[in-house]
Write a protein that holds these residues in place. Structure first.
Motif, PDB file in Angstrom:
ATOM      1  N   THR A   1       0.827  -1.204   0.000  1.00  0.00           N
ATOM      2  CA  THR A   1       0.000   0.000   0.000  1.00  0.00           C
ATOM      3  C   THR A   1       0.859   1.250   0.000  1.00  0.00           C
ATOM      4  OG1 THR A   1      -1.740  -1.171   1.176  1.00  0.00           O
ATOM      5  CG2 THR A   1      -1.830   1.227   1.232  1.00  0.00           C
ATOM      6  N   GLN A   2       1.958   1.226   0.744  1.00  0.00           N
ATOM      7  CA  GLN A   2       2.824   2.392   0.816  1.00  0.00           C
ATOM      8  C   GLN A   2       3.572   2.633  -0.494  1.00  0.00           C
ATOM      9  OE1 GLN A   2       4.877   0.981   4.329  1.00  0.00           O
ATOM     10  NE2 GLN A   2       4.135   2.740   5.485  1.00  0.00           N
TER      11      GLN A   2
ATOM     12  N   GLN B   1       2.257   1.831  -3.535  1.00  0.00           N
ATOM     13  CA  GLN B   1       1.308   2.090  -4.609  1.00  0.00           C
ATOM     14  C   GLN B   1       1.159   3.594  -4.814  1.00  0.00           C
ATOM     15  OE1 GLN B   1      -2.283   0.122  -3.176  1.00  0.00           O
ATOM     16  NE2 GLN B   1      -2.167  -1.229  -4.955  1.00  0.00           N
ATOM     17  N   SER B   2       0.891   3.991  -6.044  1.00  0.00           N
ATOM     18  CA  SER B   2       0.641   5.400  -6.328  1.00  0.00           C
ATOM     19  C   SER B   2      -0.706   5.809  -5.733  1.00  0.00           C
ATOM     20  CB  SER B   2       0.614   5.623  -7.838  1.00  0.00           C
ATOM     21  OG  SER B   2      -0.522   4.972  -8.407  1.00  0.00           O
ATOM     22  N   LEU B   3      -0.883   7.088  -5.553  1.00  0.00           N
ATOM     23  CA  LEU B   3      -2.171   7.602  -5.113  1.00  0.00           C
ATOM     24  C   LEU B   3      -3.256   7.171  -6.099  1.00  0.00           C
ATOM     25  CD1 LEU B   3      -3.997   9.343  -3.329  1.00  0.00           C
ATOM     26  CD2 LEU B   3      -3.209  11.353  -4.619  1.00  0.00           C
TER      27      LEU B   3
ATOM     28  N   ASP C   1      -3.502   4.419  -7.788  1.00  0.00           N
ATOM     29  CA  ASP C   1      -3.921   3.052  -7.471  1.00  0.00           C
ATOM     30  C   ASP C   1      -4.693   2.983  -6.153  1.00  0.00           C
ATOM     31  OD1 ASP C   1      -2.821   1.879  -9.780  1.00  0.00           O
ATOM     32  OD2 ASP C   1      -0.849   1.716  -8.828  1.00  0.00           O
ATOM     33  N   ARG C   2      -4.237   3.743  -5.169  1.00  0.00           N
ATOM     34  CA  ARG C   2      -4.878   3.687  -3.858  1.00  0.00           C
ATOM     35  C   ARG C   2      -6.290   4.264  -3.847  1.00  0.00           C
ATOM     36  NH1 ARG C   2      -1.493   6.800  -0.353  1.00  0.00           N
ATOM     37  NH2 ARG C   2      -0.344   7.459  -2.169  1.00  0.00           N
ATOM     38  N   ILE C   3      -6.592   5.196  -4.775  1.00  0.00           N
ATOM     39  CA  ILE C   3      -7.959   5.726  -4.808  1.00  0.00           C
ATOM     40  C   ILE C   3      -8.882   4.912  -5.706  1.00  0.00           C
ATOM     41  CG2 ILE C   3      -7.294   8.082  -4.211  1.00  0.00           C
ATOM     42  CD1 ILE C   3      -7.728   8.837  -7.147  1.00  0.00           C
TER      43      ILE C   3
ATOM     44  N   LEU D   1      -6.066  10.100   2.206  1.00  0.00           N
ATOM     45  CA  LEU D   1      -5.972  10.184   0.743  1.00  0.00           C
ATOM     46  C   LEU D   1      -6.499  11.531   0.241  1.00  0.00           C
ATOM     47  CD1 LEU D   1      -7.005   6.576  -0.372  1.00  0.00           C
ATOM     48  CD2 LEU D   1      -4.701   7.553  -0.186  1.00  0.00           C
TER      49      LEU D   1
END
Length: 132
Positions: free
Chosen positions: A4-5, A7-9, A11-13, A105
């Motif tokens: 998770t850390q 991953q790009s923003l 991907d995380r959204i 986020l």
């Protein structure tokens, strides 16, 4: 470091589907706002939404190229003010909140938006504190 850390923003959204859905809801809010909707009355909102979707995907770390104008060039003729910027930012935050995006986020998104503020408002680039 967890996956998770790293991953790009983007991907995380939730990737492009999340960006697409959020932009569509976002522009619905913008077009209801008397402070800013006049900026969009004579343009194709489909094209405008496409430009924003592309820009946000890249700004959030999607592995694609952005071919649009710079933020400064795209907004230079609009004579935007702090009130306009804050209205747009407020609609962005409200949209992300509506999609149940976590606050950390949203904070990342706001940080990215703030990096474009001087260009969007036609202000000089900020000078690093060590140079002032």
């Amino acid at each position: 470091m967890s996956a998770t850390q790293t991953q790009s923003l983007f991907d995380r959204i939730g990737g492009i589907s999340a960006v697409n859905a959020a932009v569509d809801i976002f522009y619905g809010k913008v077009m209801q706002d008397d402070r800013i909707r006049h900026f969009f009355q004579h343009i194709s909102m489909e094209k405008q939404a496409g430009k924003l979707k592309s820009f946000l995907a890249v700004a959030f770390g999607a592995p694609i190229q952005y071919y649009g104008k710079s933020m400064r060039a795209a907004h230079q003729h609009m004579h935007l003010t702090e009130e306009h910027f804050n209205a747009v930012a407020g609609h962005l935050v409200a949209t992300l909140t509506e999609f149940h995006v976590s606050q950390h986020l949203i904070d990342e998104v706001v940080s990215i938006a703030l990096m474009t503020k001087n260009d969007i408002l036609g202000m000089p680039a900020s000078v690093p504190a060590s140079m002032s």
